[in-house]
Design a protein around this motif. Structure first.
Motif, PDB file in Angstrom:
ATOM      1  N   ARG A  16      11.928  -1.554  -4.226  1.00 28.55           N
ATOM      2  CA  ARG A  16      13.435  -1.010  -4.330  1.00 28.55           C
ATOM      3  C   ARG A  16      13.240   0.493  -4.458  1.00 28.55           C
ATOM      4  NH1 ARG A  16      14.575  -5.519  -3.746  1.00 28.55           N
ATOM      5  NH2 ARG A  16      16.503  -6.795  -4.496  1.00 28.55           N
ATOM      6  N   GLU A  17      14.217   1.074  -3.905  1.00 30.97           N
ATOM      7  CA  GLU A  17      14.093   2.677  -4.072  1.00 30.97           C
ATOM      8  C   GLU A  17      15.050   3.030  -5.048  1.00 30.97           C
ATOM      9  OE1 GLU A  17      17.161   5.885  -3.776  1.00 30.97           O
ATOM     10  OE2 GLU A  17      17.541   4.480  -2.373  1.00 30.97           O
ATOM     11  N   ARG A  25      18.977   7.002  -1.920  1.00 30.37           N
ATOM     12  CA  ARG A  25      18.514   8.361  -1.554  1.00 30.37           C
ATOM     13  C   ARG A  25      17.322   8.171  -0.591  1.00 30.37           C
ATOM     14  NH1 ARG A  25      19.220  11.665  -6.312  1.00 30.37           N
ATOM     15  NH2 ARG A  25      21.293  11.332  -6.881  1.00 30.37           N
ATOM     16  N   PRO A  26      17.181   9.228   0.461  1.00 32.59           N
ATOM     17  CA  PRO A  26      16.138   8.847   1.297  1.00 32.59           C
ATOM     18  C   PRO A  26      14.705   9.242   0.619  1.00 32.59           C
ATOM     19  CG  PRO A  26      17.318  11.021   1.853  1.00 32.59           C
ATOM     20  CD  PRO A  26      18.134  10.209   0.576  1.00 32.59           C
ATOM     21  N   VAL A  27      13.691   8.576   1.166  1.00 30.98           N
ATOM     22  CA  VAL A  27      12.181   8.541   0.784  1.00 30.98           C
ATOM     23  C   VAL A  27      11.524   9.784   1.409  1.00 30.98           C
ATOM     24  CG1 VAL A  27      10.122   7.536   0.252  1.00 30.98           C
ATOM     25  CG2 VAL A  27      12.554   6.248  -0.267  1.00 30.98           C
ATOM     26  N   LEU A  50       4.256   7.952   6.927  1.00 35.56           N
ATOM     27  CA  LEU A  50       4.551   6.553   6.651  1.00 35.56           C
ATOM     28  C   LEU A  50       5.986   6.480   6.397  1.00 35.56           C
ATOM     29  CD1 LEU A  50       3.801   3.322   6.819  1.00 35.56           C
ATOM     30  CD2 LEU A  50       2.872   3.652   4.587  1.00 35.56           C
ATOM     31  N   GLU A  51       6.454   7.517   5.438  1.00 38.44           N
ATOM     32  CA  GLU A  51       7.773   7.553   4.904  1.00 38.44           C
ATOM     33  C   GLU A  51       8.887   7.845   6.017  1.00 38.44           C
ATOM     34  OE1 GLU A  51       5.329   9.336   3.510  1.00 38.44           O
ATOM     35  OE2 GLU A  51       6.135  11.200   2.861  1.00 38.44           O
ATOM     36  N   GLY A  73      14.908   8.169  -4.695  1.00 40.61           N
ATOM     37  CA  GLY A  73      14.531   8.637  -3.338  1.00 40.61           C
ATOM     38  C   GLY A  73      12.834   8.381  -3.553  1.00 40.61           C
ATOM     39  N   ARG A  74      12.466   7.172  -4.582  1.00 41.90           N
ATOM     40  CA  ARG A  74      10.940   6.821  -4.345  1.00 41.90           C
ATOM     41  C   ARG A  74      10.960   5.484  -4.421  1.00 41.90           C
ATOM     42  NH1 ARG A  74       7.712  10.110  -9.040  1.00 41.90           N
ATOM     43  NH2 ARG A  74       8.558  12.033  -8.925  1.00 41.90           N
ATOM     44  N   GLU A  75      10.051   4.960  -3.486  1.00 41.27           N
ATOM     45  CA  GLU A  75       9.927   3.494  -3.517  1.00 41.27           C
ATOM     46  C   GLU A  75       9.035   3.040  -4.702  1.00 41.27           C
ATOM     47  OE1 GLU A  75      10.988   2.078  -1.065  1.00 41.27           O
ATOM     48  OE2 GLU A  75      10.409   3.119   0.969  1.00 41.27           O
ATOM     49  N   PHE A 131       0.740  -1.095   0.156  1.00 42.32           N
ATOM     50  CA  PHE A 131       0.209   0.108   0.004  1.00 42.32           C
ATOM     51  C   PHE A 131       0.926   1.305   0.006  1.00 42.32           C
ATOM     52  CE2 PHE A 131      -2.317  -3.307   2.465  1.00 42.32           C
ATOM     53  CZ  PHE A 131      -3.525  -3.281   2.091  1.00 42.32           C
ATOM     54  N   GLU A 168       1.045   5.280   0.799  1.00 43.30           N
ATOM     55  CA  GLU A 168       0.463   6.052   1.521  1.00 43.30           C
ATOM     56  C   GLU A 168       1.537   7.582   1.624  1.00 43.30           C
ATOM     57  OE1 GLU A 168      -1.144   4.327   5.370  1.00 43.30           O
ATOM     58  OE2 GLU A 168      -0.265   2.845   4.219  1.00 43.30           O
ATOM     59  N   GLY A 169       1.163   8.587   0.803  1.00 42.22           N
ATOM     60  CA  GLY A 169       1.949   9.413   0.537  1.00 42.22           C
ATOM     61  C   GLY A 169       3.058   9.070  -0.060  1.00 42.22           C
ATOM     62  N   LYS A 170       4.354   9.475   0.101  1.00 44.79           N
ATOM     63  CA  LYS A 170       5.565   8.905  -0.597  1.00 44.79           C
ATOM     64  C   LYS A 170       6.188   7.513  -0.195  1.00 44.79           C
ATOM     65  CE  LYS A 170       9.148  11.625  -1.750  1.00 44.79           C
ATOM     66  NZ  LYS A 170      10.253  12.003  -1.757  1.00 44.79           N
ATOM     67  N   GLY A 171       5.409   7.195   1.062  1.00 45.50           N
ATOM     68  CA  GLY A 171       5.905   6.042   1.931  1.00 45.50           C
ATOM     69  C   GLY A 171       4.916   4.852   1.472  1.00 45.50           C
ATOM     70  N   CYS A 172       5.529   3.508   1.523  1.00 38.64           N
ATOM     71  CA  CYS A 172       4.768   2.323   1.051  1.00 38.64           C
ATOM     72  C   CYS A 172       4.869   1.488   2.443  1.00 38.64           C
ATOM     73  CB  CYS A 172       4.982   1.701  -0.112  1.00 38.64           C
ATOM     74  SG  CYS A 172       6.471   1.077  -0.424  1.00 38.64           S
ATOM     75  N   ARG A 173       4.001   0.420   2.613  1.00 44.00           N
ATOM     76  CA  ARG A 173       4.218  -0.715   3.412  1.00 44.00           C
ATOM     77  C   ARG A 173       3.558  -1.834   3.032  1.00 44.00           C
ATOM     78  NH1 ARG A 173       0.339   0.944   8.503  1.00 44.00           N
ATOM     79  NH2 ARG A 173      -1.391   2.300   7.625  1.00 44.00           N
TER      80      ARG A 173
END
Lengths: 255, 255
Positions: free
Chosen positions: A96-97, B123-125, B88-89, A100-102, A40, A42-47
């Motif tokens: 993978r990053e 790179r940081p996310v 999340l990130e 700076g994006r997942e 999923f 959520e914003g720039k992050g994912c889990r």
């Protein structure tokens, strides 16, 4: 083989209904008992939730089914292993990053003669053809775009072009996302549906479950669901053609 | 600030007891309400559960507390945000692939003048000082070891040396693992305990919970737990000194 599920939406939407259908195929109505996973954004992050246990009896899958995590981009996969044993590192999706994006990927199919795929920058952790293909894709993208380009559509078009090369090595249905765009590439089995107002009702094929989307959505919601096989029996899914790709941005088909 | 929890064991062991204590500090007995995360290694793979919700009322935390995932290497973190908003990130632990291995990191503390940390490869996310420091560490390791060296102890010793540089920028307590080794680096607050036969009983400080390890373990089990502050009130924890590192391999202190 495996089954894929993806979602692209213009508002954070939960995928509990579709995921419930998919899970049944993980050892119950389908043979895909060699693990499952779901990512999923959520914003720039994912889990990611994943489990090498069959999804139909996974405690973690039960939680994900019951707990409505809202997201605009989701990729899920249930596995019937062919290349690589059943274990956590071989369980999709893979992330993978890059810049700076997942970036997240899942694959349905099987490749042969993939030993010439030798990524340098990204290395597979497990021993599936799928993760190797993902690392190779990212390596190629990183070579062509050392920094993040302003137009992400170009990146996904390039990923679709690279997928043609992978399709020559076997069956390569795949989903790829950066959390904003979701790319579907079809080798032989991939279908999608976009739901928007006026919303109707839908019934799952694999579980005794019906939903009235009108009660669950806002009038401007646009939600696309992509799956190996249709998940509902009373909606019209669009079957993709071999070699066809479809790029979605926040629910809408853009390329 | 935040709290860290790590485990290194010679047999797959669940961390439910220690994690139960840590969770209470996430908004209940402690102020660390800005999210939590935990990474379990199983074989070469790992899986992370994370949530920007306070751990003391997170549905996902409840599952992780109740469902005994067995692992030889675990890193967990509860966050009280300072640099970077709650999302999340920005939620620890962070994982990146290096040489086809999953490397996981969590940080307690706060850095200043970290703008000169400019990693290129990773790179940081999100926008925490922590993830930036992790990317910088991995960049440095990758520069020194372009391919995986035969002696991983050297890699972790080098990571501890790099941590000295980061400590000069503020408070830098951290845990780093590749799934076999767990490195603890202490800036000001980090303690550990190794449990082995003859096992005794222990009582959590933060929850009304007691465990008799003799009933839960085999005679050859060796389990080390690392935490910001002791989690139990009837065992002797070893307090680390500022600038001290401790490297564990499958439960045993090796460096």
């Amino acid at each position: 083989m495996c089954e894929l599920l993806g979602m692209s939406a213009n508002v954070p939407t939960d995928i509990c209904f579709s995921f419930s259908g998919l899970l049944e195929r993980g050892g119950n109505t389908g043979p895909h008992k060699d693990g499952w996973g779901i990512t999923f954004y959520e914003g720039k992050g994912c889990r990611t939730f994943k489990d090498p246990e069959p999804s139909c009896r996974s405690e973690i899958a039960k939680l994900v089914k019951a707990y409505p995590i809202k997201s605009v981009s989701v990729i899920s996969h249930i596995r019937q292993g062919n290349r690589g044993p059943v274990c956590l590192e071989n369980t999709h999706p893979f992330t993978r990053e890059l810049w700076g994006r997942e970036i997240t990927f899942a694959h349905n199919g099987q490749l042969s003669n993939y030993q010439d795929l030798q990524p340098e920058h990204y290395r597979p952790v497990g021993n599936t053809d799928s993760e190797l293909a993902f690392c190779w894709l990212l390596d190629k993208i990183r070579q062509k775009y050392p920094s993040c380009p302003s137009n992400m559509t170009d990146v996904f078009r390039y990923a679709a072009k690279l997928s043609q090369t992978l399709r020559e090595k076997g069956v390569f249905n795949m989903l790829l996302t950066d959390g904003v765009y979701v790319l579907a590439y079809c080798s032989n089995n991939l279908q999608w549906i976009t739901r928007r107002a006026p919303f109707g009702k839908a019934t799952l094929i694999d579980a005794d479950m019906m939903i009235d989307f009108q009660k669950e959505t806002g009038p401007n919601d646009v939600v696309t669901v992509i799956a190996t096989r249709p998940l509902t029996n009373d909606e019209r899914w669009k079957k993709m053609q071999p070699g066809e790709s479809a790029l979605f941005k926040l629910g809408e088909l853009v390329s």
